[in-house]
Design a protein around this motif. Structure first.
Motif, PDB file in Angstrom:
ATOM      1  N   UNK A 141      -1.725  49.153  10.829  1.00  0.00           N
ATOM      2  CA  UNK A 141      -2.896  49.939  11.212  1.00  0.00           C
ATOM      3  C   UNK A 141      -3.533  49.381  12.477  1.00  0.00           C
ATOM      4  N   UNK A 142      -3.661  48.056  12.558  1.00  0.00           N
ATOM      5  CA  UNK A 142      -4.246  47.437  13.752  1.00  0.00           C
ATOM      6  C   UNK A 142      -3.414  47.748  14.990  1.00  0.00           C
ATOM      7  N   UNK A 159     -12.131  44.659  11.210  1.00  0.00           N
ATOM      8  CA  UNK A 159     -13.390  45.398  11.344  1.00  0.00           C
ATOM      9  C   UNK A 159     -13.353  46.386  12.497  1.00  0.00           C
ATOM     10  N   UNK A 160     -12.695  46.005  13.586  1.00  0.00           N
ATOM     11  CA  UNK A 160     -12.569  46.909  14.722  1.00  0.00           C
ATOM     12  C   UNK A 160     -11.730  48.134  14.332  1.00  0.00           C
ATOM     13  N   UNK A 161     -10.665  47.915  13.571  1.00  0.00           N
ATOM     14  CA  UNK A 161      -9.809  49.017  13.120  1.00  0.00           C
ATOM     15  C   UNK A 161     -10.571  49.943  12.184  1.00  0.00           C
ATOM     16  N   UNK A 162     -11.351  49.369  11.275  1.00  0.00           N
ATOM     17  CA  UNK A 162     -12.156  50.179  10.354  1.00  0.00           C
ATOM     18  C   UNK A 162     -13.139  51.039  11.135  1.00  0.00           C
ATOM     19  N   UNK A 163     -13.801  50.420  12.102  1.00  0.00           N
ATOM     20  CA  UNK A 163     -14.797  51.154  12.886  1.00  0.00           C
ATOM     21  C   UNK A 163     -14.155  52.296  13.672  1.00  0.00           C
ATOM     22  N   UNK A 176     -10.288  50.521   1.578  1.00  0.00           N
ATOM     23  CA  UNK A 176     -10.672  49.421   0.696  1.00  0.00           C
ATOM     24  C   UNK A 176     -11.277  48.271   1.492  1.00  0.00           C
ATOM     25  N   UNK A 177     -10.720  48.000   2.669  1.00  0.00           N
ATOM     26  CA  UNK A 177     -11.280  46.957   3.521  1.00  0.00           C
ATOM     27  C   UNK A 177     -12.709  47.302   3.927  1.00  0.00           C
ATOM     28  N   UNK A 178     -12.948  48.588   4.186  1.00  0.00           N
ATOM     29  CA  UNK A 178     -14.294  49.051   4.530  1.00  0.00           C
ATOM     30  C   UNK A 178     -15.272  48.771   3.396  1.00  0.00           C
ATOM     31  N   UNK A 179     -14.785  48.834   2.158  1.00  0.00           N
ATOM     32  CA  UNK A 179     -15.630  48.568   0.988  1.00  0.00           C
ATOM     33  C   UNK A 179     -15.752  47.077   0.690  1.00  0.00           C
ATOM     34  N   UNK A 180     -15.133  46.246   1.513  1.00  0.00           N
ATOM     35  CA  UNK A 180     -15.280  44.803   1.356  1.00  0.00           C
ATOM     36  C   UNK A 180     -14.224  44.135   0.496  1.00  0.00           C
TER      37      UNK A 180
END
Length: 203
Positions: A181-182, A191-195, A153-157
């Motif tokens: 998760x981080x 953002x670093x975790x998503x990537x 969901x964070x990836x989707x903004x």
């Protein structure tokens, strides 16, 4: 003759693969698609024997398209679904297995080898590239299902508040999942975790 639906968002790659498969003599590319949503629609309309899907496509990934095709598009003989990728991402194999695909192969092989694998799949076997299998075994996903949910969901903004509403959780619980998760991924920012999770194929 093996009737093939080919889904690939790069036109030159799609055309080349369709031509090369056609030269094998026992494959007939009956349709092509440029994104995952189109692949699902064409699978329903054309009822191919085999759907050959690129993993990285716009609108809907090959992984999601495979799930829809295997769940919703069942012919008399059934549709065989094979995923193609250029990325050795460990999480993709797990998701491919969960989707129930019949093959998961790297794009960089020779077309003769690909054709041989596809014939084996049509004969009832499942074929998975050894390099992809090895990568999956060497990198276990440390994230829980909920941690992956919040990262997707964070990836989707989505904001924390929006994630909480979507997942029926409190904002504090969502923040805890993000923090977990981080920490597990060794990242300092969302953002670093998503990537990192995305590069591993876990999202």
């Amino acid at each position: 003759m093996i009737r093939v639906l080919l889904a690939e968002d790069q036109g030159l790659v799609s055309d080349a693969l369709a031509t090369l498969l056609g030269l094998e003599g026992d494959f007939d590319v009956v349709g092509t698609a440029g994104d995952g949503e189109e692949a699902v629609r064409k699978a329903a309309a054309l009822r191919p024997d085999l759907a050959l899907l690129d993993i990285e496509m716009p609108k809907m990934s090959g992984l999601d398209a495979a799930t829809h095709i295997l769940r919703d598009v069942r012919g008399v003989r059934g549709v065989r679904v094979v995923l193609l990728t250029t990325f050795v991402r460990p999480g993709y194999l797990r998701r491919a297995l969960e989707a129930g695909v019949h093959g998961y192969l790297l794009k960089d092989g020779k077309v003769e080898q690909l054709a041989a694998h596809l014939r084996s799949i049509m004969a009832g076997q499942r074929v998975f590239d050894p390099a992809l299998m090895m990568a999956a075994m060497e990198a276990d996903n440390p994230l829980s299902a909920r941690e992956m949910d919040v990262l997707r969901l964070a990836k989707r903004g989505f904001t924390t508040r929006q994630m909480a509403k979507e997942l029926f959780l409190s904002e504090g619980t969502v923040r805890n999942y993000l923090s977990g998760a981080l920490m597990k991924l060794g990242c300092s920012t969302r953002q670093e975790a998503i990537r990192k999770a995305d590069e591993m194929g876990w999202l």
